[in-house]
Design a protein around this motif. Structure first.
Motif, short mmCIF file in Angstrom:
data_model
loop_
_atom_site.label_atom_id
_atom_site.label_comp_id
_atom_site.label_asym_id
_atom_site.label_seq_id
_atom_site.Cartn_x
_atom_site.Cartn_y
_atom_site.Cartn_z
N ARG A 212 7.79 -32.53 53.28
CA ARG A 212 6.77 -33.56 53.07
C ARG A 212 6.48 -34.28 54.39
O ARG A 212 7.38 -34.48 55.20
N GLY B 288 5.88 -37.32 56.65
CA GLY B 288 6.24 -38.73 56.69
C GLY B 288 6.57 -39.15 58.10
O GLY B 288 6.78 -38.32 58.99
N SER C 122 4.94 -42.28 53.73
CA SER C 122 4.26 -41.03 53.41
C SER C 122 2.89 -41.04 54.07
O SER C 122 2.16 -42.04 53.99
N LEU D 144 8.83 -43.10 51.09
CA LEU D 144 9.77 -42.04 50.73
C LEU D 144 11.18 -42.52 51.04
O LEU D 144 11.47 -42.93 52.16
N ALA E 34 10.01 -40.65 45.81
CA ALA E 34 8.73 -41.13 46.31
C ALA E 34 8.31 -42.41 45.58
O ALA E 34 8.58 -42.58 44.38
#
Length: 472
Positions: free
Chosen positions: A347, A349, A370, A383, A394
């Motif tokens: 993810r 971030g 995020s 996050l 999240a």
């Protein structure tokens, strides 16, 4: 040279001067704010956040990083909250108020009559608590500015009793056990960087330089109980940039190097570890683990964007500012020289923060923003990472909302690392801003309290938590 009017029209298509990024020119003081929900009585201290905020409309091509520093503070005590925002009154900011400091931003050539740092020092990047007050810091390296974390009064430009060797970079650290301020600096045009230590009593106790193969542009450092971790990364000025003193960067075809050196060591004691090429803006935390030194940080990955012609000459800037990064752990073995790295998640971030009481020590939790999948830099949620397992929880913001780098506020009487609250400024698409307080151990839940603010908080950079019992 183009006229001021022409340059103003160029900035009309600069997205980092409009909407979420438009400057807030008013300084507010709002006491006993209304609260949606309930503020816990065991929340005491100030969440403060820095960021760029031009005090006047730029008369030259503007980079988002150029804006005057403005700090926003929300102070909590006994279930009540008060808000203030103030410009950081650096020497250059004050000079501009009195007719001009003689320096501009990074899209213009550096002013040659101002020494090596030829850009306006804005102290707009980070904040740390040291000696009972804040130090506002600048990413190019400048003179720290000491501020009161509750009132945001500028106390002074901080030169450590006249002993400041040169400059201080933005992501210097404070050891929570010794209360020492450990800083680094780098030369824009010469092959060296440096680091040093200032005691809790504001005395410079250590300083050394580190020779390098060429000028470097590090953004952060790691700090452990015993070591400093310096970054020599393959993103540097171009030859033309060096020759003309312009902010022009390129990627070199070489490995990344991390220099691990004792906190009171000298430049010739640095142990260099080579690993895959990368760039790092921000470190979450670092610590000692037996024969290994561990560092968690956000490693940049390609964002896939190409310059958008709608942004005219600012297209390349917008592309670079789309910070896409993933959380990674590096382990440096001090006996064998081996490097191990582990990606925790895919993810996107950035802007990681931890419980400040664990800086330089083994920690389990990191709170990252995020990144929205947009061209413009927008934080669409938070996050919470378990740095041991890589598991992530999240906390998305509402559709179209934008947050700030969060800070962790330990609950009074906390017994666990994540026993407390995560706090962020959040702005909706209509420009209304509020503070959100999230229970860290119920991170996916709705905020336990929301505090509407009297003015918009523009998108910005870094924040920190100032514990109430440490505020002088």
């Amino acid at each position: 040279m183009a006229s001021a009017a022409r340059l103003d029209s160029i900035n009309d298509c600069n997205p980092y001067l409009h909407g979420l990024y438009a400057p807030q020119l008013q300084e507010f003081t709002a006491l006993d704010l209304p609260v949606i929900g309930e503020l816990p009585k065991d929340l005491h201290g100030a969440y403060v956040r820095n960021g760029p905020n031009p005090a006047a409309w730029p008369s030259a091509p503007h980079h988002w990083f150029d804006g005057d520093g403005m700090v926003h503070s929300i102070y909590f005590e006994n279930g009540r909250a008060e808000y203030r925002n103030r410009f950081v009154r650096t020497d250059d900011h004050v000079a501009d108020l009195n007719g001009g400091c003689g320096a501009g931003g990074v899209l213009m050539p550096a002013a040659r009559d101002r020494g090596e740092r030829g850009y306006k020092d804005t102290a707009n990047t980070d904040l740390v608590m040291h000696g009972g007050s804040l130090l506002a810091l600048w990413y190019i390296s400048g003179v720290p500015v000491r501020m009161h974390p509750r009132t945001l009064e500028t106390i002074r430009s901080e030169r450590f009793g006249g002993a400041l060797p040169r400059h201080v970079s933005a992501h210097s650290k404070v050891d929570p056990v010794t209360s020492e301020f450990v800083f680094f600096d780098y030369a824009l045009y010469e092959p060296w960087m440096s680091f040093g230590t200032v005691s809790r009593d504001n005395v410079l106790t250590h300083f050394t330089t580190v020779d390098l193969p060429g000028p470097r542009l590090p953004h952060d450092m790691g700090l452990t109980e015993n070591y400093v971790i310096l970054h020599d990364l393959p993103v540097v000025f171009t030859e033309a940039g060096l020759r003309n003193r312009q902010w022009r960067i390129q990627t070199e075809p070489r490995p990344a190097r991390f220099g691990v050196v004792p906190r009171t060591g000298t430049g010739d004691q640095v142990r260099w570890f080579e690993t895959d090429p990368c760039y790092i803006y921000h470190v979450a935390n670092a610590w000692d683990d037996g024969d290994e030194v561990v560092m968690h940080a956000c490693r940049m990955v390609p964002n896939g964007f190409t310059p958008n012609p709608a942004y005219g000459p600012f297209g390349a800037m917008v592309n670079v500012l789309a910070l896409h990064a993933v959380p990674v752990e590096w382990r440096f073995h001090m006996k064998t020289g081996a490097v191990r790295q582990r990606q925790l998640d895919d993810r996107l971030g950035e802007f990681p923060t931890v419980n400040q009481g664990y800086v330089g020590r083994r920690s389990r939790w990191s709170y990252n923003v995020s990144m929205a999948p947009d061209e413009l830099q927008r934080f669409d949620g938070l996050l919470k990472y378990d740095l041991t397992t890589g598991d992530c929880t999240a906390h998305p913001f509402a559709e179209g909302h934008a947050g700030s780098e969060a800070a962790f506020a330990p609950r009074i009487g906390a017994v666990d690392e994540d026993d407390g609250y995560v706090i962020s400024f959040v702005t909706d698409p209509d420009g209304r801003s509020e503070v959100q307080v999230i229970a860290a151990q119920a991170f996916a839940d709705a905020p336990i309290a929301r505090i509407p603010l009297p003015g918009r908080v523009p998108a910005g950079f870094h924040g920190t938590w100032a514990p109430g019992d440490q505020i002088r």
